[in-house]
Design a protein around this motif. Structure first.
Motif: not given
Length: 526
Positions: A230-245
């Motif tokens: 999954i990418k960041e909105k409008g960018r080619s970089d992957p999105a970084i998602i915050t989760w429990w770990n």
């Protein structure tokens, strides 16, 4: 247009053509179920504040499906929001005007009509071992210290304490890092040999996995270059998602090529180590904030990612999910969300499992026996630790479609209570063929295996019953769900025989004194 207005008036709907708000007047003695499994204890709803099914599933299964004991139901392929206040059910949808349908005159008839039209059973079962034997999960005993020595010792203790073998799930932190499917060599010197040993002991072995990928890893860079994250909105970089770990990148399973790649990686893991299946955790819709992310599927919404993650499990007969969306009738094992070690949590098991069945998730397991909150079991020597709660929890599990241990009963229970728990595990094993028959029936018909009393006995005053249930057609189970050893049981019409072979006339209420070593259940006299 006139026909639509007539239909609205007939079913008590107040909505204008072309608008996406539907207002349904709830009839006298009509009650509604559905939406989120985690709201099972609030069902049937008399009042519930706005629930947005697009994003918040409370960490469990959900579906845009509501149904009533008067045979009415609403369904949408897309998520909607709803609330119930003062005998009015209001539904808001960003996609369509949701109309109420008439599926019959009872909760069961509404469910079956909706099931066959919108989430028909696939005819396929998960692995039969889920229903005929207990499951064992290493989370409570090992937490983030999953390692070969202690896993083998845990399995050996199951045998030494004369518990049935079954499915053994190795939980989080067995792998090098997220996105990697190889065992940590410092913790697992011979993982293939370990799995072979566990097989020889009589267990099938599952591994915990998730859709997340640790940043700055080989896998991250490879998946980024392939366009599988999954990418960041409008960018080619992957999105970084915050989760429990922590914070991770995440597979984009709206991309068919990413799905194919990941399933092949899982099969490679199976072939390399001899693994039988996977516990597929996370995938919650709440992780996917599409206002800050771009997906391969341009019009994807959060629930599309949850469905895409769930479909991966269809490639593996041994699978387990905790979060799911709109996958009723599919060959996926569902577990209730983590519960605390408390009587209030024990009281959630029956209504939540009943809600799971009403959303089409028949192949369901309660939370781990005693709950999945590991901190409770760190100091079991405390005089505050209530062993009775383990027993009563195990009794509920024993006569449900599935039974899962995690905390080791031999570590936290005295000799007498351990013996009771062992007998319950063998009771579940003894019922295995019966439960499996109803699982096969569900695969053909869509009917739940565990059934709420109102589902099984409409019109007999069971709308609000949350401490009894039916296991198939034969067993009426009335476990203890409080600190007290007494309870009231309401029996349906007819004659009923309890577990001690006493005969009771139905249509009445009875008070029972139930010692700790007794699980109260009834069979209908033929």
């Amino acid at each position: 247009m006139r026909l639509l207005i007539l239909i609205m008036l007939l079913f008590g709907i107040n909505s204008l053509y072309g608008q996406n708000k539907t207002v349904i007047t709830i009839d006298q003695d009509e009650y509604w179920w559905g939406g989120r499994v985690a709201d099972g204890s609030q069902m049937p709803y008399t009042h519930i504040n706005r629930v947005d099914l697009a994003h918040d599933h409370k960490g469990n299964q959900a579906s845009s499906f509501l149904l009533s004991n008067k045979g009415r139901y609403v369904w949408s392929d897309k998520a909607f929001a709803f609330e119930i206040k003062e005998k009015v059910l209001t539904i808001d949808s960003a996609y369509e005007t949701v109309l109420v349908k008439k599926g019959g005159n009872t909760l069961r008839e509404a469910y079956l009509d909706a099931c066959h039209q919108h989430f028909p059973p696939s005819g396929v079962l998960p692995d039969p071992l889920f229903f005929s034997k207990p499951q064992y999960n290493t989370w409570i005993e090992l937490m983030y210290n999953q390692n070969q020595k202690d896993i083998v010792n845990y399995a050996q203790a199951i045998l030494d304490n004369d518990f049935p073998t079954g499915i053994l799930m190795i939980d989080d932190n067995w792998q090098k890092y997220y996105g990697n499917l190889d065992f940590r060599p410092e913790k697992f010197p011979d993982p293939k040999g370990m799995v072979k040993q566990l097989h020889g002991m009589g267990f099938k072995v599952m591994l915990w996995i998730c859709p997340f990928v640790s940043p700055d890893s080989v896998e991250y860079r490879e998946l980024r270059n392939k366009g599988y994250l999954i990418k960041e909105k409008g960018r080619s970089d992957p999105a970084i998602i915050t989760w429990w770990n922590g914070k991770s990148a995440c597979y984009d399973f709206t991309n068919p090529e990413a799905v194919k790649y990941f399933i092949n990686e899982l099969k490679r893991c199976q072939e390399k180590y001899g693994i039988d299946g996977f516990k597929l955790d996370a995938g919650d819709a709440g992780f996917y904030n599409l206002s800050t992310m771009d997906s391969y599927k341009k019009d994807a919404v959060a629930t599309d990612h949850t469905i895409a993650w769930a479909k991966i499990g269809l490639a593996f007969p041994l699978n387990e999910y905790r979060a799911c969306w709109q996958m009723g009738g599919q060959a996926l094992v569902q577990r209730l969300g983590d519960k605390n070690y408390a009587w209030s949590a024990i009281q959630l098991l029956i209504p939540d499992m009943g809600a799971a069945g009403l959303l089409g998730y028949a192949y369901a397991c309660p939370d781990m026996i005693g709950g999945g909150e590991y901190t409770t079991f760190l100091n079991v020597e405390s005089d505050k630790f209530d062993q009775n709660l383990i027993i009563r929890s195990a009794q509920i599990h024993a006569m449900m479609p599935m039974m899962q241990f995690s905390v080791a009963p031999w570590r936290v229970l005295n000799k007498e209570n351990l013996s009771i728990t062992r007998d319950l595990a063998h009771l579940h094993e003894k019922l295995g063929d019966y439960i499996l028959d109803y699982a096969k029936h569900s695969a053909k018909t869509g009917e739940p295996i565990l059934r709420l009393m109102e589902y099984a006995f409409p019109g007999q005053g069971f709308e609000h019953c949350k401490d009894q249930f039916m296991l198939g057609d034969k067993y009426l189970v009335a476990p203890i769900v409080t600190k007290e050893n007494t309870r009231i049981v309401k029996l349906p019409e007819g004659q009923w025989i309890d577990d001690e072979e006493n005969l009771f006339e139905g249509g009445k209420e009875y008070r029972f004194e139930i010692p700790l070593n007794r699980l109260l259940y009834f069979q209908r006299k033929q």
